[in-house]
Design an enzyme around this catalytic site. Structure first.
Site, PDB file in Angstrom:
ATOM      1  NE  ARG A  34     -22.755  -3.024  17.826  1.00  0.00           N
ATOM      2  CZ  ARG A  34     -23.386  -3.280  17.021  1.00  0.00           C
ATOM      3  NH1 ARG A  34     -22.914  -3.292  15.739  1.00  0.00           N
ATOM      4  NH2 ARG A  34     -24.664  -2.994  17.263  1.00  0.00           N
ATOM      5  CE  LYS A  91      -2.731   2.261   0.367  1.00  0.00           C
ATOM      6  NZ  LYS A  91      -2.618   2.907  -0.850  1.00  0.00           N
ATOM      7  CE  LYS A  98       4.288   1.690  -1.709  1.00  0.00           C
ATOM      8  NZ  LYS A  98       3.216   0.652  -2.634  1.00  0.00           N
ATOM      9  CD  GLU A 100       4.809   1.929  -6.050  1.00  0.00           C
ATOM     10  OE1 GLU A 100       4.217   1.966  -4.629  1.00  0.00           O
ATOM     11  OE2 GLU A 100       5.689   3.366  -5.449  1.00  0.00           O
ATOM     12  CG  ASP A 123       1.404   3.768  -7.495  1.00  0.00           C
ATOM     13  OD1 ASP A 123       0.787   3.082  -6.947  1.00  0.00           O
ATOM     14  OD2 ASP A 123       2.207   4.726  -7.351  1.00  0.00           O
TER      15      ASP A 123
END
Length: 287
Positions: free
Chosen positions: A103, A138, A170, A203, A224
């Site tokens: 597994r 992410k 950002k 960004e 963005d």
């Protein structure tokens, strides 16, 4: 052996050790009580759907951490495509040990192959352009090294690995730095404090921010969530003074249109955070 830049074995082993500790902290009650230790078996990892392979070496380390007597043979290199019914990997050795490792080995192999497959899908759609497909941060906590390797297997490239690797301001950073000349001044101060080998990316979510960012001499500008129709005007304003990355709303339906605007990089969080595991099975044969 795959020519794709590999994950260090020490990193793989650390991830595998934690996964096995989670799955069998005190051994495998079922396998060790149902099967005599002398029983051996052969098993094959078989594709239930088409995809791109990633993680064969990780699968091998799972098997061998459980039992060094398990022999593992990969029939495809990472980065190669497979079809339904293909035998991707075969293993042989103590049957109980193979079942114990099954597994964890499949979980990692299925997820990595799903990421490679999703990445390859986007890469194929922009092959007629200069754009490259990149990942983002992410990723699944603890699995970033494996997931980013899977992106490379799919023909993509990696963004910064971590917060220590590169400067990237950002929207929330910019909200604290001001705009116009104030933003330019703040970014220039940052540049003066960074080492000469440290890349600097900013960004922007509106074309009006670009002049102030350009004036600071940044290396990269991320557009963005720009609509594809709005990107050409941003590119004209930047005029080759920085590498241009597009991000936001990147998927199979939109990526070609974004790439055709002429951006250099298209980054996608979905290729790591939203994939569905590729369906692979481990078929056992006693003896």
């Amino acid at each position: 052996m795959s020519s794709i830049h590999p994950v260090p074995r020490s990193v793989i082993d650390a991830i595998v050790s934690l996964a096995l500790l989670e799955d069998c902290p005190r051994g495998d009650i079922t396998a060790t009580t149902v099967l005599d230790a002398a029983v051996t078996a052969r098993a094959a990892v078989v594709a239930r759907q088409p995809g791109v392979l990633s993680g064969s070496g990780v699968f091998e380390r799972v098997m061998q951490q459980v039992d060094q007597d398990i022999q593992v043979t990969a029939h495809l290199a990472d980065g190669q495509r497979f079809e339904v019914g293909d035998e991707l990997i075969t293993v042989s050795g103590p049957a109980a040990s193979i079942l114990t490792a099954e597994r964890v080995g499949l979980n990692l192999l299925q997820r990595m192959s799903a990421i490679a497959t999703a990445t390859a899908g986007l890469v194929g759609k922009v092959a007629h352009t200069k754009a490259r497909i990149a990942d983002t941060r992410k990723t699944t906590p603890g699995l970033r090294a494996l997931e980013r390797y899977a992106v490379r297997c799919g023909g993509g490239v990696n963004h910064r690995d971590n917060l220590s690797e590169a400067f990237m301001a950002k929207d929330n950073h910019l909200a604290l730095l001001g705009d116009g000349k104030q933003l330019t001044s703040a970014l220039r101060q940052v540049r003066s404090r960074l080492g000469h080998t440290t890349a600097m990316e900013v960004e922007v979510d509106d074309i009006s921010q670009i002049p102030a960012v350009l004036a600071a001499g940044v290396d990269m500008i991320m557009l963005d969530n720009f609509a594809p129709a709005d990107i050409p005007a941003a590119l004209e304003l930047i005029d080759g003074q920085a590498i241009v990355e597009a991000s936001g709303n990147v998927n199979a339906a939109t990526v070609a249109e974004i790439a055709e605007t002429g951006v250099d990089i298209i980054s996608s969080g979905a290729i790591t955070h939203s994939v569905v595991a590729i369906d692979l099975g481990l078929d056992m044969v006693i003896g």
